[in-house]
Design a protein around this motif. Structure first.
Motif, PDB file in Angstrom:
ATOM      1  N   UNK A   1      49.355  38.273   9.588  1.00  0.00           N
ATOM      2  CA  UNK A   1      48.231  38.995  10.199  1.00  0.00           C
ATOM      3  C   UNK A   1      47.385  39.757   9.177  1.00  0.00           C
ATOM      4  N   UNK A   2      47.914  39.984   7.977  1.00  0.00           N
ATOM      5  CA  UNK A   2      47.056  40.583   6.952  1.00  0.00           C
ATOM      6  C   UNK A   2      45.874  39.668   6.667  1.00  0.00           C
ATOM      7  N   UNK A   3      46.142  38.365   6.529  1.00  0.00           N
ATOM      8  CA  UNK A   3      45.089  37.404   6.229  1.00  0.00           C
ATOM      9  C   UNK A   3      44.495  36.789   7.490  1.00  0.00           C
ATOM     10  N   UNK A   4      45.114  37.031   8.650  1.00  0.00           N
ATOM     11  CA  UNK A   4      44.586  36.514   9.904  1.00  0.00           C
ATOM     12  C   UNK A   4      44.888  35.055  10.168  1.00  0.00           C
ATOM     13  N   UNK A   5      45.871  34.461   9.458  1.00  0.00           N
ATOM     14  CA  UNK A   5      46.189  33.049   9.691  1.00  0.00           C
ATOM     15  C   UNK A   5      46.991  32.856  10.966  1.00  0.00           C
ATOM     16  N   UNK A 231      46.692  47.508  15.623  1.00  0.00           N
ATOM     17  CA  UNK A 231      45.730  46.397  15.513  1.00  0.00           C
ATOM     18  C   UNK A 231      46.433  45.063  15.733  1.00  0.00           C
ATOM     19  N   UNK A 232      47.587  44.882  15.079  1.00  0.00           N
ATOM     20  CA  UNK A 232      48.323  43.628  15.240  1.00  0.00           C
ATOM     21  C   UNK A 232      48.772  43.438  16.686  1.00  0.00           C
ATOM     22  N   UNK A 233      49.155  44.535  17.319  1.00  0.00           N
ATOM     23  CA  UNK A 233      49.581  44.473  18.721  1.00  0.00           C
ATOM     24  C   UNK A 233      48.456  43.930  19.598  1.00  0.00           C
ATOM     25  N   UNK A 234      47.209  44.176  19.193  1.00  0.00           N
ATOM     26  CA  UNK A 234      46.043  43.685  19.939  1.00  0.00           C
ATOM     27  C   UNK A 234      45.440  42.425  19.306  1.00  0.00           C
ATOM     28  N   UNK A 238      44.275  42.465   9.821  1.00  0.00           N
ATOM     29  CA  UNK A 238      43.993  43.662   9.039  1.00  0.00           C
ATOM     30  C   UNK A 238      42.546  43.680   8.551  1.00  0.00           C
ATOM     31  N   UNK A 239      42.030  42.524   8.173  1.00  0.00           N
ATOM     32  CA  UNK A 239      40.662  42.462   7.644  1.00  0.00           C
ATOM     33  C   UNK A 239      39.615  42.824   8.683  1.00  0.00           C
ATOM     34  N   UNK A 240      39.964  42.750   9.976  1.00  0.00           N
ATOM     35  CA  UNK A 240      39.017  43.059  11.043  1.00  0.00           C
ATOM     36  C   UNK A 240      39.338  44.365  11.761  1.00  0.00           C
ATOM     37  N   UNK A 241      40.397  45.015  11.342  1.00  0.00           N
ATOM     38  CA  UNK A 241      40.839  46.235  12.027  1.00  0.00           C
ATOM     39  C   UNK A 241      39.861  47.379  11.774  1.00  0.00           C
TER      40      UNK A 241
END
Length: 278
Positions: A1-5, A231-234, A238-241
């Motif tokens: 989720x840091x990179x959004x993959x 943010x991850x829960x939703x 991270x890049x869009x948080x």
């Protein structure tokens, strides 16, 4: 989720010690350390920053404590002097090293994911290699949020790189309240880069098996565990948080401080001394 993959990776959770371990690491990890990965970036050191760092590490450090630096806090607690040597393992571009070297410290680093060796005006700062390829020993060996990216036997290798009377400082995520509360949305899982996420119990077991005794533990978690995990829960990478407001940050830091006092924060600094064999 840091990179959004949103790639999915299974972890094992040990029922005895609480350690989380990645069960099937990717054969090629380079895709998860892109060139813009935060720790691989380099920067110059301004005169103002150098002055602030000098004060932070001096007896007058209380004057700049309003701007907390957990990395410099680790240097303080390790009692590093300018006559001693420091190796920063998995340091990326070496931002902390840049600060220390400008102040005259004998500090260098290693990282296998930098594209090439990193130099500054003091010479070679970061070598592109692993700890197993290092032959020298050091007064301080530092893992600043890097050990969790490395194989389980790395700490045992570090034991051989610490001089007698030296110290190994390990700053890592720690399984605690955030894992219990956020589960797989916990931001410090950081799959698949984090191969192991220790509880205090599991890390102390690993340290003992690696030839160290734990001299001190300092929990130092901050607001990241709250806003990034939410943010991850939703399903927000991270890049869009959306970063929290200053007021929200202050409230989150108070909550983090409370968790740290109860030894339930999600990051900690471990200070290890080599066990000398009879």
């Amino acid at each position: 989720m840091m990179l959004g993959t949103r790639d999915v990776f299974p972890y094992w959770e040990c029922a005895e010690c609480g350690c989380l371990s990645l069960s099937a690491p990717p054969a090629d990890m380079s895709a998860y350390y892109p060139s813009d990965y935060y720790s691989l970036q380099t920067r110059s050191v301004s005169l103002l920053r150098a002055l602030r760092d000098f004060l932070y590490l001096s007896p007058a450090g209380f004057l700049v404590n309003w701007r907390r630096r957990t990395d410099l806090d680790a240097i303080r607690r390790a009692h590093l002097t300018k006559r001693q040597t420091l190796l920063d393992v998995g340091c990326g571009g070496g931002s902390l090293l840049a600060d220390l070297r400008e102040l005259g410290y004998k500090a260098r680093g290693i990282d296998p994911f930098v594209s090439s060796d990193v130099y500054d005006r003091c010479g070679l700062r970061v070598e592109r290699k692993t700890l197993a390829e290092v032959t020298e020993s050091f007064d301080v060996v530092l893992f600043r949020h890097s050990l969790e990216h490395m194989p389980i036997d790395t700490l045992k290798i570090a034991r051989a790189r610490v001089k007698p009377g030296g110290v190994c400082v390990v700053c890592i995520p720690v399984v605690g309240w955030a894992w219990q509360n956020y589960s797989t949305d916990w931001s410090q899982l950081d799959a698949p880069r984090h191969l192991f996420l220790h509880s205090r119990k599991s890390f102390e077991m690993l340290a003992a098996k690696s030839g160290f005794r734990v001299e001190n533990v300092v929990f130092d978690s901050n607001e990241f565990q709250f806003w990034a995990s939410e943010s991850y829960r939703h399903d927000i990478p991270l890049s869009q948080a959306v970063r929290p407001s200053p007021a929200q940050v202050r409230a989150m830091r108070r909550s983090a401080a409370s968790l740290n006092r109860r030894e339930q924060g999600d990051t900690a600094q471990f200070y290890l001394r080599p066990v000398e064999h009879a």
